[in-house]
Design a protein around this motif. Structure first.
Motif, PDB file in Angstrom:
ATOM      1  N   ILE A  78       0.725  -0.897  -0.397  1.00 51.07           N
ATOM      2  CA  ILE A  78      -0.036   0.119   0.269  1.00 51.07           C
ATOM      3  C   ILE A  78       0.898   1.368  -0.032  1.00 51.07           C
ATOM      4  CG2 ILE A  78      -1.812   1.457   0.762  1.00 51.07           C
ATOM      5  CD1 ILE A  78      -2.421  -1.375   2.646  1.00 51.07           C
ATOM      6  N   GLU A  79       0.351   2.207  -0.780  1.00 50.11           N
ATOM      7  CA  GLU A  79       1.495   3.792  -0.841  1.00 50.11           C
ATOM      8  C   GLU A  79       0.263   4.474   0.146  1.00 50.11           C
ATOM      9  OE1 GLU A  79       2.842   4.346  -4.464  1.00 50.11           O
ATOM     10  OE2 GLU A  79       3.727   2.295  -4.754  1.00 50.11           O
ATOM     11  N   LYS A  80       1.389   5.345   1.005  1.00 46.37           N
ATOM     12  CA  LYS A  80       0.344   6.860   1.723  1.00 46.37           C
ATOM     13  C   LYS A  80       1.316   7.597   1.384  1.00 46.37           C
ATOM     14  CE  LYS A  80      -2.303   3.392   4.833  1.00 46.37           C
ATOM     15  NZ  LYS A  80      -2.053   3.958   6.615  1.00 46.37           N
ATOM     16  N   LYS A  81       0.774   8.778   1.577  1.00 46.19           N
ATOM     17  CA  LYS A  81       1.228  10.212   1.821  1.00 46.19           C
ATOM     18  C   LYS A  81       1.539   9.964   2.699  1.00 46.19           C
ATOM     19  CE  LYS A  81       0.212  15.220   0.896  1.00 46.19           C
ATOM     20  NZ  LYS A  81      -0.622  16.061   0.652  1.00 46.19           N
ATOM     21  N   ASP A  82       2.916  10.403   3.025  1.00 48.98           N
ATOM     22  CA  ASP A  82       4.030  10.513   4.933  1.00 48.98           C
ATOM     23  C   ASP A  82       4.048  12.362   4.513  1.00 48.98           C
ATOM     24  OD1 ASP A  82       5.226  10.527   6.632  1.00 48.98           O
ATOM     25  OD2 ASP A  82       6.385   9.737   5.723  1.00 48.98           O
ATOM     26  N   THR A  83       3.706  13.354   5.342  1.00 52.69           N
ATOM     27  CA  THR A  83       4.022  14.278   5.429  1.00 52.69           C
ATOM     28  C   THR A  83       4.879  14.311   6.597  1.00 52.69           C
ATOM     29  OG1 THR A  83       2.272  15.197   6.749  1.00 52.69           O
ATOM     30  CG2 THR A  83       2.028  15.544   4.459  1.00 52.69           C
ATOM     31  N   SER A  84       5.914  13.654   6.967  1.00 49.07           N
ATOM     32  CA  SER A  84       6.525  13.789   8.569  1.00 49.07           C
ATOM     33  C   SER A  84       7.761  13.695   7.753  1.00 49.07           C
ATOM     34  CB  SER A  84       6.879  12.326   8.739  1.00 49.07           C
ATOM     35  OG  SER A  84       7.774  11.008   8.096  1.00 49.07           O
ATOM     36  N   MET A  87       8.818  16.641   5.252  1.00 53.37           N
ATOM     37  CA  MET A  87       8.167  16.711   3.893  1.00 53.37           C
ATOM     38  C   MET A  87       7.427  16.195   2.851  1.00 53.37           C
ATOM     39  SD  MET A  87      11.651  14.504   3.397  1.00 53.37           S
ATOM     40  CE  MET A  87      12.516  13.695   5.288  1.00 53.37           C
ATOM     41  N   ILE A  88       7.209  16.170   2.526  1.00 51.50           N
ATOM     42  CA  ILE A  88       5.922  14.967   1.264  1.00 51.50           C
ATOM     43  C   ILE A  88       6.731  13.974   1.027  1.00 51.50           C
ATOM     44  CG2 ILE A  88       3.794  15.326  -0.288  1.00 51.50           C
ATOM     45  CD1 ILE A  88       4.077  17.978   0.539  1.00 51.50           C
ATOM     46  N   ARG A  89       6.193  12.952   1.135  1.00 50.54           N
ATOM     47  CA  ARG A  89       6.463  11.758   0.254  1.00 50.54           C
ATOM     48  C   ARG A  89       5.191  10.351   0.291  1.00 50.54           C
ATOM     49  NH1 ARG A  89      11.486  10.319   5.003  1.00 50.54           N
ATOM     50  NH2 ARG A  89       9.688   9.971   5.735  1.00 50.54           N
ATOM     51  N   THR A  90       5.758  10.013  -0.630  1.00 49.17           N
ATOM     52  CA  THR A  90       5.079   7.728  -0.478  1.00 49.17           C
ATOM     53  C   THR A  90       5.913   6.907   0.383  1.00 49.17           C
ATOM     54  OG1 THR A  90       4.450   9.003  -2.661  1.00 49.17           O
ATOM     55  CG2 THR A  90       3.979   6.939  -2.312  1.00 49.17           C
ATOM     56  N   HIS A 100       5.542  -1.023   8.336  1.00 49.78           N
ATOM     57  CA  HIS A 100       6.063  -0.103   7.467  1.00 49.78           C
ATOM     58  C   HIS A 100       7.931  -0.584   6.882  1.00 49.78           C
ATOM     59  CE1 HIS A 100       8.277   3.910   6.575  1.00 49.78           C
ATOM     60  NE2 HIS A 100       9.167   3.555   7.026  1.00 49.78           N
ATOM     61  N   LEU A 101       7.020  -0.313   5.677  1.00 49.78           N
ATOM     62  CA  LEU A 101       8.664  -0.161   4.634  1.00 49.78           C
ATOM     63  C   LEU A 101       9.884   0.405   4.808  1.00 49.78           C
ATOM     64  CD1 LEU A 101       6.410  -3.142   2.603  1.00 49.78           C
ATOM     65  CD2 LEU A 101       7.864  -4.065   4.770  1.00 49.78           C
ATOM     66  N   GLY A 102       8.695   1.540   3.884  1.00 45.69           N
ATOM     67  CA  GLY A 102       9.771   2.073   3.572  1.00 45.69           C
ATOM     68  C   GLY A 102       9.465   3.595   2.654  1.00 45.69           C
ATOM     69  N   HIS A 103       9.728   4.125   1.599  1.00 45.08           N
ATOM     70  CA  HIS A 103       9.409   5.241   0.384  1.00 45.08           C
ATOM     71  C   HIS A 103       9.381   5.211  -0.644  1.00 45.08           C
ATOM     72  CE1 HIS A 103       9.563   6.938   4.417  1.00 45.08           C
ATOM     73  NE2 HIS A 103       8.684   7.788   4.295  1.00 45.08           N
ATOM     74  N   VAL A 104       9.007   5.705  -1.810  1.00 46.15           N
ATOM     75  CA  VAL A 104       8.959   5.077  -2.916  1.00 46.15           C
ATOM     76  C   VAL A 104       8.820   6.642  -3.237  1.00 46.15           C
ATOM     77  CG1 VAL A 104       6.673   5.326  -4.130  1.00 46.15           C
ATOM     78  CG2 VAL A 104       8.365   4.023  -5.144  1.00 46.15           C
ATOM     79  N   GLY A 113      11.842   3.950 -13.256  1.00 49.65           N
ATOM     80  CA  GLY A 113      11.574   5.520 -13.109  1.00 49.65           C
ATOM     81  C   GLY A 113      11.231   5.891 -11.387  1.00 49.65           C
ATOM     82  N   LEU A 114      11.516   4.648 -11.351  1.00 54.92           N
ATOM     83  CA  LEU A 114      11.072   3.759  -9.274  1.00 54.92           C
ATOM     84  C   LEU A 114      11.800   3.736  -8.398  1.00 54.92           C
ATOM     85  CD1 LEU A 114       7.265   2.998  -9.305  1.00 54.92           C
ATOM     86  CD2 LEU A 114       7.857   5.371  -9.517  1.00 54.92           C
ATOM     87  N   ARG A 115      12.267   4.330  -7.099  1.00 54.67           N
ATOM     88  CA  ARG A 115      13.284   3.309  -6.378  1.00 54.67           C
ATOM     89  C   ARG A 115      12.382   3.279  -5.243  1.00 54.67           C
ATOM     90  NH1 ARG A 115      16.422   6.644  -2.255  1.00 54.67           N
ATOM     91  NH2 ARG A 115      16.245   8.277  -4.015  1.00 54.67           N
ATOM     92  N   TYR A 116      11.882   2.191  -4.201  1.00 56.99           N
ATOM     93  CA  TYR A 116      11.830   1.791  -3.578  1.00 56.99           C
ATOM     94  C   TYR A 116      12.275   1.339  -2.800  1.00 56.99           C
ATOM     95  CZ  TYR A 116       6.996   0.946  -5.512  1.00 56.99           C
ATOM     96  OH  TYR A 116       5.665   1.342  -6.646  1.00 56.99           O
ATOM     97  N   CYS A 117      12.744   2.057  -1.613  1.00 61.30           N
ATOM     98  CA  CYS A 117      14.129   2.320  -0.617  1.00 61.30           C
ATOM     99  C   CYS A 117      13.459   1.613   0.345  1.00 61.30           C
ATOM    100  CB  CYS A 117      14.211   3.448  -0.202  1.00 61.30           C
ATOM    101  SG  CYS A 117      15.562   3.767   0.489  1.00 61.30           S
TER     102      CYS A 117
END
Length: 141
Positions: A78-84, A87-90, A100-104, A113-117
């Motif tokens: 699942i991808e969610k908006k993260d404003t912690s 920053m604005i991240r996914t 919680h796995l990380g961010h994309v 063109g994506l980096r799942y970190c």
């Protein structure tokens, strides 16, 4: 297993795994288990065992965490908006366990063109030679 039972999860996971998966923590870059692992296999959710990423989609991003161009099974995340952190991240979470796995990010290589970190602490690596034995034989190809 009840993935919302925090006490059971504290017994199942290491302190770092719990901090990352349940408290949205981040492990240190270049000091985690899989950042430089390029052996053939798959990465599964440390809690549910759901397949998440393939070594075939892993690349060296120089960020210090395992990085992938795409999920192995998109329905498992699942991808969610993260404003912690101002920053604005996914954020990327495991669908079944809500870990919680990380961010994309959108600075990855072709073709996506994506980096799942992803935090190593949220993952368990299963080498290709063990896929059948571990019940993941369908991913041998």
């Amino acid at each position: 297993m009840d993935y919302k039972d925090k006490e059971k999860l504290k017994k199942l996971l290491t302190e770092l795994q719990y901090k990352v998966t349940q408290e949205n923590g981040t492990e240190r870059p270049f000091a985690n288990e899989y950042w430089d692992n390029f052996e053939d296999g798959i990465y599964v959710d440390i809690i549910s065992g759901d397949p998440l990423f393939s070594s075939k989609d892993k690349f060296e991003s120089s960020c210090g965490w395992p990085s992938f161009t795409r999920p192995l099974k998109p329905d498992n995340i699942i991808e969610k908006k993260d404003t912690s952190h101002f920053m604005i991240r996914t954020e990327v979470r495991s669908k079944t366990s809500d870990a919680h796995l990380g961010h994309v990010f959108t600075d990855g290589p072709p073709p996506t063109g994506l980096r799942y970190c992803i935090n190593s602490a949220a993952l368990r690596f299963i080498p290709r030679k063990d896929l059948e034995k571990e019940g993941y034989g369908e991913y041998l190809q």
